[in-house]
Scaffold this motif. Structure first.
Motif, PDB file in Angstrom:
ATOM      1  N   HIS A  72       0.846  -1.184   0.000  1.00 12.55           N
ATOM      2  CA  HIS A  72       0.000   0.000   0.000  1.00 12.55           C
ATOM      3  C   HIS A  72       0.887   1.241   0.000  1.00 12.55           C
ATOM      4  O   HIS A  72       1.857   1.321   0.757  1.00 12.55           O
ATOM      5  CB  HIS A  72      -0.898   0.034   1.238  1.00 12.55           C
ATOM      6  CG  HIS A  72      -1.938  -1.040   1.263  1.00 12.55           C
ATOM      7  ND1 HIS A  72      -2.944  -1.081   2.201  1.00 12.55           N
ATOM      8  CD2 HIS A  72      -2.143  -2.123   0.461  1.00 12.55           C
ATOM      9  CE1 HIS A  72      -3.714  -2.127   1.989  1.00 12.55           C
ATOM     10  NE2 HIS A  72      -3.247  -2.782   0.939  1.00 12.55           N
ATOM     11  N   LEU A  73       0.557   2.196  -0.855  1.00 14.55           N
ATOM     12  CA  LEU A  73       1.286   3.454  -0.958  1.00 14.55           C
ATOM     13  C   LEU A  73       0.386   4.588  -0.501  1.00 14.55           C
ATOM     14  O   LEU A  73      -0.781   4.668  -0.899  1.00 14.55           O
ATOM     15  CB  LEU A  73       1.730   3.710  -2.401  1.00 14.55           C
ATOM     16  CG  LEU A  73       2.627   2.657  -3.046  1.00 14.55           C
ATOM     17  CD1 LEU A  73       2.918   3.036  -4.496  1.00 14.55           C
ATOM     18  CD2 LEU A  73       3.937   2.512  -2.272  1.00 14.55           C
ATOM     19  N   ALA A  74       0.920   5.457   0.330  1.00  9.98           N
ATOM     20  CA  ALA A  74       0.155   6.589   0.854  1.00  9.98           C
ATOM     21  C   ALA A  74       0.675   7.892   0.259  1.00  9.98           C
ATOM     22  O   ALA A  74       1.861   8.206   0.375  1.00  9.98           O
ATOM     23  CB  ALA A  74       0.255   6.634   2.373  1.00  9.98           C
ATOM     24  N   TYR A  75      -0.216   8.627  -0.381  1.00  9.51           N
ATOM     25  CA  TYR A  75       0.067   9.970  -0.887  1.00  9.51           C
ATOM     26  C   TYR A  75      -0.531  10.963   0.111  1.00  9.51           C
ATOM     27  O   TYR A  75      -1.713  10.870   0.451  1.00  9.51           O
ATOM     28  CB  TYR A  75      -0.585  10.189  -2.251  1.00  9.51           C
ATOM     29  CG  TYR A  75       0.014   9.408  -3.393  1.00  9.51           C
ATOM     30  CD1 TYR A  75       0.866  10.018  -4.313  1.00  9.51           C
ATOM     31  CD2 TYR A  75      -0.282   8.057  -3.571  1.00  9.51           C
ATOM     32  CE1 TYR A  75       1.387   9.314  -5.386  1.00  9.51           C
ATOM     33  CE2 TYR A  75       0.256   7.338  -4.635  1.00  9.51           C
ATOM     34  CZ  TYR A  75       1.088   7.976  -5.539  1.00  9.51           C
ATOM     35  OH  TYR A  75       1.614   7.272  -6.593  1.00  9.51           O
TER      36      TYR A  75
ATOM     37  N   VAL B   2      12.589   2.276   1.443  1.00 11.90           N
ATOM     38  CA  VAL B   2      11.309   2.285   2.157  1.00 11.90           C
ATOM     39  C   VAL B   2      11.473   2.792   3.583  1.00 11.90           C
ATOM     40  O   VAL B   2      10.490   3.160   4.225  1.00 11.90           O
ATOM     41  CB  VAL B   2      10.667   0.882   2.170  1.00 11.90           C
ATOM     42  CG1 VAL B   2      10.295   0.447   0.773  1.00 11.90           C
ATOM     43  CG2 VAL B   2      11.579  -0.141   2.841  1.00 11.90           C
ATOM     44  N   GLU B   3      12.697   2.809   4.108  1.00  9.95           N
ATOM     45  CA  GLU B   3      12.901   3.350   5.450  1.00  9.95           C
ATOM     46  C   GLU B   3      12.727   4.862   5.456  1.00  9.95           C
ATOM     47  O   GLU B   3      12.303   5.438   6.457  1.00  9.95           O
ATOM     48  CB  GLU B   3      14.283   2.973   5.988  1.00  9.95           C
ATOM     49  CG  GLU B   3      14.433   1.500   6.305  1.00  9.95           C
ATOM     50  CD  GLU B   3      15.692   1.202   7.089  1.00  9.95           C
ATOM     51  OE1 GLU B   3      16.065   2.024   7.954  1.00  9.95           O
ATOM     52  OE2 GLU B   3      16.314   0.161   6.822  1.00  9.95           O
ATOM     53  N   ASN B   4      13.081   5.510   4.369  1.00 11.19           N
ATOM     54  CA  ASN B   4      12.858   6.952   4.250  1.00 11.19           C
ATOM     55  C   ASN B   4      11.472   7.149   3.677  1.00 11.19           C
ATOM     56  O   ASN B   4      11.267   7.156   2.477  1.00 11.19           O
ATOM     57  CB  ASN B   4      13.907   7.589   3.336  1.00 11.19           C
ATOM     58  CG  ASN B   4      13.683   9.070   3.145  1.00 11.19           C
ATOM     59  OD1 ASN B   4      12.939   9.699   3.888  1.00 11.19           O
ATOM     60  ND2 ASN B   4      14.317   9.626   2.136  1.00 11.19           N
ATOM     61  N   TRP B   5      10.492   7.306   4.577  1.00 11.54           N
ATOM     62  CA  TRP B   5       9.108   7.217   4.123  1.00 11.54           C
ATOM     63  C   TRP B   5       8.603   8.469   3.451  1.00 11.54           C
ATOM     64  O   TRP B   5       7.549   8.470   2.842  1.00 11.54           O
ATOM     65  CB  TRP B   5       8.199   6.822   5.283  1.00 11.54           C
ATOM     66  CG  TRP B   5       8.089   7.819   6.404  1.00 11.54           C
ATOM     67  CD1 TRP B   5       8.852   7.857   7.529  1.00 11.54           C
ATOM     68  CD2 TRP B   5       7.165   8.889   6.519  1.00 11.54           C
ATOM     69  NE1 TRP B   5       8.453   8.890   8.326  1.00 11.54           N
ATOM     70  CE2 TRP B   5       7.417   9.545   7.738  1.00 11.54           C
ATOM     71  CE3 TRP B   5       6.128   9.369   5.707  1.00 11.54           C
ATOM     72  CZ2 TRP B   5       6.686  10.641   8.162  1.00 11.54           C
ATOM     73  CZ3 TRP B   5       5.405  10.465   6.140  1.00 11.54           C
ATOM     74  CH2 TRP B   5       5.685  11.090   7.355  1.00 11.54           C
ATOM     75  N   ASP B   6       9.340   9.571   3.532  1.00 11.35           N
ATOM     76  CA  ASP B   6       8.858  10.837   2.976  1.00 11.35           C
ATOM     77  C   ASP B   6       9.518  11.090   1.627  1.00 11.35           C
ATOM     78  O   ASP B   6      10.632  11.586   1.546  1.00 11.35           O
ATOM     79  CB  ASP B   6       9.167  11.971   3.962  1.00 11.35           C
ATOM     80  CG  ASP B   6       8.589  13.306   3.505  1.00 11.35           C
ATOM     81  OD1 ASP B   6       7.569  13.291   2.799  1.00 11.35           O
ATOM     82  OD2 ASP B   6       9.170  14.339   3.855  1.00 11.35           O
TER      83      ASP B   6
ATOM     84  N   ALA C 209       5.768   4.280   1.422  1.00  8.44           N
ATOM     85  CA  ALA C 209       5.269   2.903   1.398  1.00  8.44           C
ATOM     86  C   ALA C 209       4.929   2.481   2.821  1.00  8.44           C
ATOM     87  O   ALA C 209       5.734   2.660   3.734  1.00  8.44           O
ATOM     88  CB  ALA C 209       6.337   1.969   0.817  1.00  8.44           C
ATOM     89  N   LEU C 210       3.739   1.939   3.012  1.00  6.73           N
ATOM     90  CA  LEU C 210       3.329   1.500   4.341  1.00  6.73           C
ATOM     91  C   LEU C 210       3.976   0.161   4.673  1.00  6.73           C
ATOM     92  O   LEU C 210       3.908  -0.789   3.895  1.00  6.73           O
ATOM     93  CB  LEU C 210       1.810   1.365   4.411  1.00  6.73           C
ATOM     94  CG  LEU C 210       1.001   2.636   4.156  1.00  6.73           C
ATOM     95  CD1 LEU C 210      -0.489   2.344   4.303  1.00  6.73           C
ATOM     96  CD2 LEU C 210       1.413   3.756   5.088  1.00  6.73           C
ATOM     97  N   SER C 211       4.596   0.098   5.843  1.00  7.43           N
ATOM     98  CA  SER C 211       5.201  -1.138   6.332  1.00  7.43           C
ATOM     99  C   SER C 211       4.559  -1.508   7.664  1.00  7.43           C
ATOM    100  O   SER C 211       3.975  -0.659   8.348  1.00  7.43           O
ATOM    101  CB  SER C 211       6.711  -0.970   6.501  1.00  7.43           C
ATOM    102  OG  SER C 211       7.337  -0.724   5.249  1.00  7.43           O
ATOM    103  N   ILE C 212       4.681  -2.754   8.054  1.00  8.62           N
ATOM    104  CA  ILE C 212       3.890  -3.251   9.182  1.00  8.62           C
ATOM    105  C   ILE C 212       4.632  -4.389   9.865  1.00  8.62           C
ATOM    106  O   ILE C 212       5.521  -5.015   9.297  1.00  8.62           O
ATOM    107  CB  ILE C 212       2.489  -3.722   8.700  1.00  8.62           C
ATOM    108  CG1 ILE C 212       1.528  -3.910   9.864  1.00  8.62           C
ATOM    109  CG2 ILE C 212       2.608  -4.970   7.841  1.00  8.62           C
ATOM    110  CD1 ILE C 212       1.237  -2.670  10.634  1.00  8.62           C
TER     111      ILE C 212
END
Length: 391
Positions: free
Chosen positions: A181-184, A237-241, A274-277
């Motif tokens: 899932h990608l968040a804008y 993906v660790e740099n989420w912004d 990118a959403l991680s969980i």
């Protein structure tokens, strides 16, 4: 009893932990790897369970000056635009739960917590202070900073987020996994939008493999918009912004209704992550072990589908302060109390957020059933007393 509390991470969770522990009489030293305290341009929702805690910490007036307090949460079909259900907020939430429902810019909440901490003589804030590792001993815990310093304390709190180094050493349970899932995210002044697109309520648009949430922040003068779609991120993906390509989002929204397309088209600047969980918590030792406690995303990263990530971090902080203030308990026992009171609630919220993501993004028969149930049950389905009453 003054317990020397070392906190790693200066985000909302870390600052909340510092404030709660200082209020409980602890000596607090916080370590933040960045050179300045900042928060990204994004909004968050604060349920009555969280607002109650902030009010209890003496932040009621400050919160009122920077937050918005919507009167309703509306759920709409992203495909047709039809209203599916409404949850009354505002005075109704206040009457039910004793505190209002708020929406706020992350930076404003972060600034509110920081302003409350700075006058506290018992709190030391260290910037540009990354941490390498820690060591637990029977009589205390030693933090090893990247610059070679060794700092001793009675308790260590890992509030260093999803990719927590404290968690990695404490639990050694591997990295989070991406969800697909990608968040804008976007924040825009309401005055820059056409009148028909401005809003002072929370609106969730649900569609197959996507949804969009919008709500006011900064006293209602700005609109926060979050669009979540299915897809993969190429890069760190660790740099989420990350900066985002608006054309890709508009393409993903092409089949949605005209009002939603108009909103997306009216915004030119988006950020992407990118959403991680991690799986929902399974035991108390994932929240604390020995003299080390985990808090917020370091303990229980949450998908945003219950709007409680920051809320659970603040609840953690409040409970941690209460546990450490229990003078009859030594530190390991106090942290066992903290973990025992927190992990099951956090696990329930984690699982609920994962389930909501599946429901929000459903297609076919499941989507039809969801829409029918929401139209029939409305507020009874959308209200969550078990969550909003707090602990």
């Amino acid at each position: 009893m003054s317990r020397r509390t070392l906190i790693v991470g200066g985000g909302i969770g870390g600052l909340a932990a510092a404030l709660a522990c200082a209020r409980a009489g602890a000596q607090v030293e916080l370590f933040e790897r960045a050179r300045e305290f900042t928060e990204v341009g994004a909004g968050i929702q604060l349920g009555p369970n969280v607002v109650k805690i902030l009010h209890g910490w003496g932040l009621k007036d400050g919160l009122a000056g920077v937050a918005a307090f919507p009167d309703r949460l509306q759920v709409r079909s992203a495909l047709s635009g039809a209203e599916l259900g409404v949850l009354r907020l505002g005075a109704v939430a206040m009457a039910r739960y004793g505190s209002p429902y708020a929406t706020i810019h992350r930076a404003d909440l972060h600034g509110l917590l920081l302003a409350a901490l700075k006058p506290q003589a018992a709190v030391q804030l260290n910037l540009a202070s990354p941490v390498d590792r820690f060591m637990q001993q029977a009589e205390g815990v030693t933090l090893h900073a990247a610059d070679g310093r060794e700092v001793k304390g009675d308790v260590l709190v890992g509030a260093d987020g999803l990719w927590s180094r404290v968690r990695d050493q404490l639990l050694n349970d591997g990295a989070p996994r991406t969800t697909g899932h990608l968040a804008y995210r976007a924040l825009v002044p309401q005055s820059s939008l056409p009148e028909r697109l401005r809003s002072q309520q929370v609106t969730a648009w649900l569609g197959p493999r996507m949804h969009v949430v919008q709500y006011p922040v900064r006293g209602g003068e700005w609109l926060n918009v979050v669009a979540i779609v299915h897809g993969q991120m190429h890069g760190d993906v660790e740099n989420w912004d990350h900066s985002a390509n608006p054309a890709r989002l508009r393409s993903a929204m092409a089949a949605t209704c005209a009002p939603l397309i108009d909103l997306i088209d009216a915004i030119d600047h988006w950020r992407l992550w990118a959403l991680s969980i991690r799986p929902p918590m399974r035991a108390a030792n994932e929240q604390a072990h020995g003299r080390v406690a985990l808090l917020g995303d370091a303990a229980h990263p949450m998908l945003p589908y219950l709007a409680q990530g920051a809320g659970m971090a603040i609840e953690d902080a409040d409970e941690l302060g209460r546990a450490l203030a229990t003078e009859s308990l030594d530190v390991p026992a106090a942290l066992r109390l903290y973990a025992g009171r927190r992990w099951q609630r956090n696990a329930r919220v984690q699982a609920g957020a994962i389930r909501n993501g599946q429901i929000f993004h459903a297609g076919g028969v499941v989507r039809w059933g969801r829409d029918a149930a929401m139209k029939l049950l409305g507020e009874r389905l959308l209200d969550m007393p078990w969550l909003y009453r707090g602990v």
